[in-house]
Design a protein around this motif. Structure first.
Motif, short mmCIF file in Angstrom:
data_model
loop_
_atom_site.label_atom_id
_atom_site.label_comp_id
_atom_site.label_asym_id
_atom_site.label_seq_id
_atom_site.Cartn_x
_atom_site.Cartn_y
_atom_site.Cartn_z
N GLY A 157 6.74 -7.64 3.83
CA GLY A 157 6.05 -6.43 4.24
C GLY A 157 4.71 -6.78 4.84
O GLY A 157 4.48 -7.92 5.26
N TYR A 158 3.82 -5.82 4.89
CA TYR A 158 2.49 -6.09 5.41
C TYR A 158 1.50 -5.12 4.78
O TYR A 158 1.87 -4.08 4.24
N THR A 159 0.25 -5.51 4.81
CA THR A 159 -0.84 -4.62 4.40
C THR A 159 -1.84 -4.52 5.55
O THR A 159 -2.08 -5.49 6.26
N MET A 160 -2.37 -3.33 5.75
CA MET A 160 -3.44 -3.08 6.72
C MET A 160 -4.54 -2.28 6.03
O MET A 160 -4.24 -1.24 5.43
N THR A 161 -5.75 -2.77 6.12
CA THR A 161 -6.87 -2.11 5.47
C THR A 161 -8.03 -1.98 6.45
O THR A 161 -8.45 -2.98 7.03
N PRO A 162 -8.54 -0.77 6.66
CA PRO A 162 -9.72 -0.61 7.52
C PRO A 162 -10.90 -1.41 6.98
O PRO A 162 -11.12 -1.47 5.77
N GLN A 163 -11.64 -2.01 7.88
CA GLN A 163 -12.81 -2.78 7.46
C GLN A 163 -14.00 -1.89 7.15
O GLN A 163 -14.91 -2.29 6.42
N ALA A 164 -14.01 -0.69 7.68
CA ALA A 164 -15.10 0.24 7.38
C ALA A 164 -15.04 0.64 5.91
O ALA A 164 -13.94 0.80 5.35
N PRO A 165 -16.19 0.81 5.26
CA PRO A 165 -16.19 1.20 3.85
C PRO A 165 -15.47 2.52 3.63
O PRO A 165 -15.52 3.41 4.48
N TRP A 166 -14.80 2.63 2.53
CA TRP A 166 -14.14 3.88 2.16
C TRP A 166 -15.22 4.90 1.77
O TRP A 166 -16.00 4.64 0.86
N PRO A 167 -15.27 6.04 2.43
CA PRO A 167 -16.36 6.99 2.17
C PRO A 167 -16.14 7.85 0.95
O PRO A 167 -17.08 8.52 0.49
N GLY A 168 -14.95 7.88 0.41
CA GLY A 168 -14.67 8.77 -0.71
C GLY A 168 -15.04 8.16 -2.04
O GLY A 168 -15.43 7.00 -2.13
N PRO A 169 -14.88 8.93 -3.11
CA PRO A 169 -15.13 8.40 -4.45
C PRO A 169 -14.00 7.48 -4.89
O PRO A 169 -12.85 7.63 -4.46
N ALA B 7 3.67 6.23 12.36
CA ALA B 7 3.10 6.75 11.13
C ALA B 7 1.83 6.05 10.68
O ALA B 7 0.95 6.68 10.11
N VAL B 8 1.71 4.74 10.90
CA VAL B 8 0.63 4.01 10.24
C VAL B 8 -0.74 4.30 10.84
O VAL B 8 -1.74 4.28 10.12
N LEU B 9 -0.82 4.56 12.13
CA LEU B 9 -2.14 4.76 12.74
C LEU B 9 -2.87 5.99 12.23
O LEU B 9 -4.06 5.91 11.89
N PRO B 10 -2.23 7.16 12.14
CA PRO B 10 -2.95 8.30 11.58
C PRO B 10 -3.44 8.05 10.16
O PRO B 10 -4.52 8.52 9.77
N LEU B 11 -2.68 7.30 9.39
CA LEU B 11 -3.08 7.00 8.02
C LEU B 11 -4.28 6.06 7.99
O LEU B 11 -5.22 6.25 7.21
N LEU B 12 -4.25 5.05 8.85
CA LEU B 12 -5.39 4.13 8.93
C LEU B 12 -6.63 4.81 9.46
O LEU B 12 -7.75 4.56 8.99
N LEU B 13 -6.46 5.68 10.44
CA LEU B 13 -7.60 6.39 11.00
C LEU B 13 -8.23 7.33 9.98
O LEU B 13 -9.41 7.67 10.09
N ALA B 14 -7.45 7.75 9.00
CA ALA B 14 -7.99 8.58 7.92
C ALA B 14 -8.72 7.73 6.88
O ALA B 14 -9.30 8.29 5.93
N GLY B 15 -8.69 6.41 7.03
CA GLY B 15 -9.41 5.53 6.12
C GLY B 15 -8.59 4.93 5.02
O GLY B 15 -9.10 4.15 4.21
#
Length: 391
Positions: free
Chosen positions: A83-95, A128-136
């Motif tokens: 499989g694979y994992t993708m994680t945005p490098q920007a900090p997660w803004p939520g709690p 599917a993956v891009l909208p999810l990544l763009l949401a953080g």
């Protein structure tokens, strides 16, 4: 313009994981080299990883890894899944920790080169993956058993697919205790529905907030006659091959129903991706069987009938909220699949279900009516996921 904004990043993600051309495969050892100590690892533990680096894997604000991880198959034995994992490098803004979307792709075929982590150029993976990544959110995606890794793909196997999705969620969460949302459309909808049912017993420690189940072929026996005699009929061969790959002890009985042409085509289909020309030609399954009856008739008799019943989703109530949606004009997975699953879960006492049917007009092209139901669902799915994570 909205579709254009999504389409461009999707194309970039395809490039990210496409790697080198088909004639050179430096990743072969990554997928095929044995994991000799597999039984000593825990389910969901990453046993091999490779960072996707320059020139294609960086510069878009994502940390990307191809992974192999341990899971457990339908017979209770350990299996390696890619499989694979993708994680945005920007900090997660939520709690709290960044949420993980455990992503199950749609049908891409049966060959290793179809695996989302290998090429990510399939119909099921990119949209599917891009909208999810763009949401953080972080995305952890499974290739399923036998796509990428050695052995045949166990297409629409409830336990293999559900466990593989739950274990890629474990891989994505790691030690973070992050909340998880299961997400799948088409074959991925079958996997997400299966995982929703299996989560309480198989992965009770995960903080699963809910599952999006889109256009699921939840009962494979209901997804036969509409595909036969169409350019979508390759899926019938995938279904037969999936049973053989998952239950080799029944292979001889299943293959015996086919004539020599049918056996040759079944063998060939194990090396198809859904975008291959061979996989898109019209197939008349009655021409492939020994007695001239359609393949669907044989899949509804023993031993196939009992095996398919084992892999039907809908007999156990999920343990977290579910959104189930589909287009009424879907000609690949008929709408009665979702209606039957809705009714089965309701009969099992499940009440936290959001059910949506989209009245999308029918396009007179076989197969063209399937993907739109997943695309339009983003309007409802994304705020629904945000609401789950805000709880």
């Amino acid at each position: 313009m909205r579709g254009l904004r999504i389409a461009v990043p999707c194309a970039l993600v395809v490039l990210l994981l496409s790697g080198t051309p088909a004639h050179a495969d430096p990743l072969a050892d990554f997928y095929s080299a044995p994991v000799p100590d597999l039984p000593t690892h825990s389910d969901g533990e990453i046993v091999r990883r490779i960072h996707v680096g320059p020139p294609l894997g960086e510069g878009l604000g994502l940390d990307i890894e191809r992974i192999l991880y341990r899971s457990t198959d339908t017979h209770g034995d350990p299996m390696v899944v890619s499989g694979y994992t993708m994680t945005p490098q920007a900090p997660w803004p939520g709690p709290g920790p960044r949420p993980v979307i455990a992503y199950a792709p749609g049908t891409s075929g049966m060959a290793d080169r179809c695996a989302g982590s290998a090429v990510l150029g399939t119909v099921g993976s990119s949209p599917a993956v891009l909208p999810l990544l763009l949401a953080g959110y972080s995305v952890a995606a499974t290739d399923y058993r036998g796509l990428g890794t050695p052995g045949g793909h166990t297409y629409l196997n409830r336990t293999d697919a559900g466990n593989a999705l739950l274990d890629v969620a474990r891989a994505g969460v790691g030690s973070s205790a992050a909340p998880v949302v299961l997400f799948g459309y088409s074959e991925g909808g079958h996997a997400a529905g299966a995982a929703a049912e299996l989560a309480a017993s198989y992965a009770p420690e995960l903080d699963i907030r809910g599952s999006y189940v889109g256009a699921p072929p939840a009962d494979p026996s209901l997804n036969v006659d509409n595909l036969d005699n169409t350019p979508l009929a390759a899926a019938l061969l995938y279904a037969a091959g999936g049973l053989i790959n998952a239950y080799p002890e029944h292979a001889e009985d299943i293959v015996a129903e086919l004539n020599p042409s049918g056996r040759a085509l079944l063998d060939a289909s194990q090396n198809w991706c859904s975008t291959d020309l061979a996989a898109t030609r019209t197939i008349h399954s009655a021409e492939l069987t020994a007695d001239g009856r359609p393949l669907g008739d044989h899949l509804r008799q023993e031993p196939a009938a009992s095996l398919i019943a084992e892999n039907t989703v809908g007999h156990v109530a999920p343990s977290a909220p579910v959104m189930l949606s589909q287009s009424v004009s879907d000609d690949t997975v008929p709408i009665h699949q979702s209606r039957t699953l809705r009714d089965s879960w309701t009969a099992a006492g499940f009440t936290d279900l959001t059910y949506i049917e989209y009245p999308i007009p029918t396009v007179p092209v076989p197969g063209a009516n399937h993907a739109p139901g997943g695309l339009i669902a983003y309007t409802d799915v994304m705020p629904w996921i945000a609401g789950l994570l805000a709880r």
